[in-house]
Design a protein around this motif. Structure first.
Motif, short mmCIF file in Angstrom:
data_model
loop_
_atom_site.label_atom_id
_atom_site.label_comp_id
_atom_site.label_asym_id
_atom_site.label_seq_id
_atom_site.Cartn_x
_atom_site.Cartn_y
_atom_site.Cartn_z
N ARG A 44 -7.35 7.44 -1.76
CA ARG A 44 -6.65 8.92 -1.13
C ARG A 44 -7.64 9.64 -1.06
NH1 ARG A 44 -1.00 9.07 -4.50
NH2 ARG A 44 -1.60 7.14 -4.83
N THR A 144 5.32 7.08 0.56
CA THR A 144 5.29 5.90 0.86
C THR A 144 4.44 5.36 1.40
OG1 THR A 144 6.75 6.15 2.92
CG2 THR A 144 8.05 5.36 0.85
N GLN A 145 3.55 4.72 1.02
CA GLN A 145 2.40 4.68 1.51
C GLN A 145 2.52 4.95 3.37
OE1 GLN A 145 -0.54 3.40 0.93
NE2 GLN A 145 -0.18 3.93 -1.74
N ARG A 146 3.46 4.72 4.07
CA ARG A 146 3.64 5.01 5.51
C ARG A 146 3.61 5.79 5.70
NH1 ARG A 146 6.95 5.83 8.33
NH2 ARG A 146 8.28 5.74 7.05
N LYS A 149 0.24 8.03 4.73
CA LYS A 149 -0.95 7.87 6.40
C LYS A 149 -1.04 8.75 6.95
CE LYS A 149 -2.48 2.97 4.86
NZ LYS A 149 -1.68 1.64 4.94
#
Length: 247
Positions: A44, A144-146, A149
């Motif tokens: 990131r 969260t990662q989702r 992104k």
């Protein structure tokens, strides 16, 4: 202390002294620590990192990213539970790293005492993470990662447009207030800062690679005017766009 430019790189080294790192931009590539196998990474923006002395690292990226690297000149950190970490979100480290970049870019007017103090702030932030003594904001768990992104993709696609924090929050079905808190806990910066950082990065590229008028660069980068871009450059980089282009 080095402020490395955003460019492709490949490096393998074993530092004799501890290294503190901070990534201002998103990066994708391959890396390995302490002889471990190579792994793909997608780091990131505003990721904080620490590498103990003697820990071998390999890293490669086709695009790279602007990166601050600090080696301790004398002595060791000598933490009781020495370990490496990378891509860590830390609010204190992020604030100090951005202020430190500004001081470094000032060149002839930079203040050594301020630079020293900010470097020590980064050392303290690294120590707190290694020791596990820094309290963590549980709001970060919502990013969260989702979701991270998703937000990064929206900023990347729309930074040059009139993008608001409320629109980002709505995309994740969160209130603007809670989204801002969760975003800062996960990225170390507010959503507004992240949008402006991306606009400045684009403007810097145009200033270095083109002769376009400053007003045109401002509009192409998502700023409302030349004056707006100048104010953000001065606040965050310590110089106006024309000075940046000259230096």
């Amino acid at each position: 202390m080095e402020l490395l430019p955003r460019q492709a790189y490949e490096t393998r080294y074993t530092p004799e002294r501890p290294v503190i790192g901070f990534a201002f931009d998103r990066q994708n590539g391959v890396h390995a620590f302490a002889g471990d196998r190579n792994r793909d990474f997608a780091a990131r923006a505003n990721g904080f990192a620490y590498l103990p002395a003697g820990c071998e690292i390999y890293s490669r990226s086709e695009g790279g990213g602007e990166y601050l690297r600090i080696l301790r000149k004398n002595g060791q950190y000598a933490r009781p539970r020495e370990r490496h970490f990378s891509d860590m979100a830390d609010r204190a480290a992020t604030d100090s790293a951005h202020r430190l970049r500004r001081e470094i870019l000032l060149q002839d007017t930079r203040d050594p005492l301020t630079i020293e103090a900010l470097a020590l702030d980064l050392e303290r932030a690294a120590t707190a993470i290694i020791d596990g003594s820094e309290p963590r904001d549980l709001a970060a768990q919502w990013m969260t990662q989702r979701r991270m992104k998703r937000v990064e993709a929206i900023i990347e696609a729309r930074f040059a447009q009139a993008l608001t924090v409320a629109e980002l929050a709505e995309a994740l079905d969160l209130s603007a207030d809670f989204f801002t808190r969760a975003f800062r806990a996960a990225f170390g910066r507010t959503p507004r800062d992240a949008i402006i950082d991306r606009r400045i990065r684009h403007a810097r590229d145009l200033l270095l690679k083109s002769d376009a008028p400053l007003a045109a660069i401002a509009l192409a980068s998502g700023f409302s005017s030349h004056a707006h871009m100048t104010a953000q450059f001065s606040q965050r980089l310590g110089m106006c766009p024309s000075q940046f282009r000259r230096t």
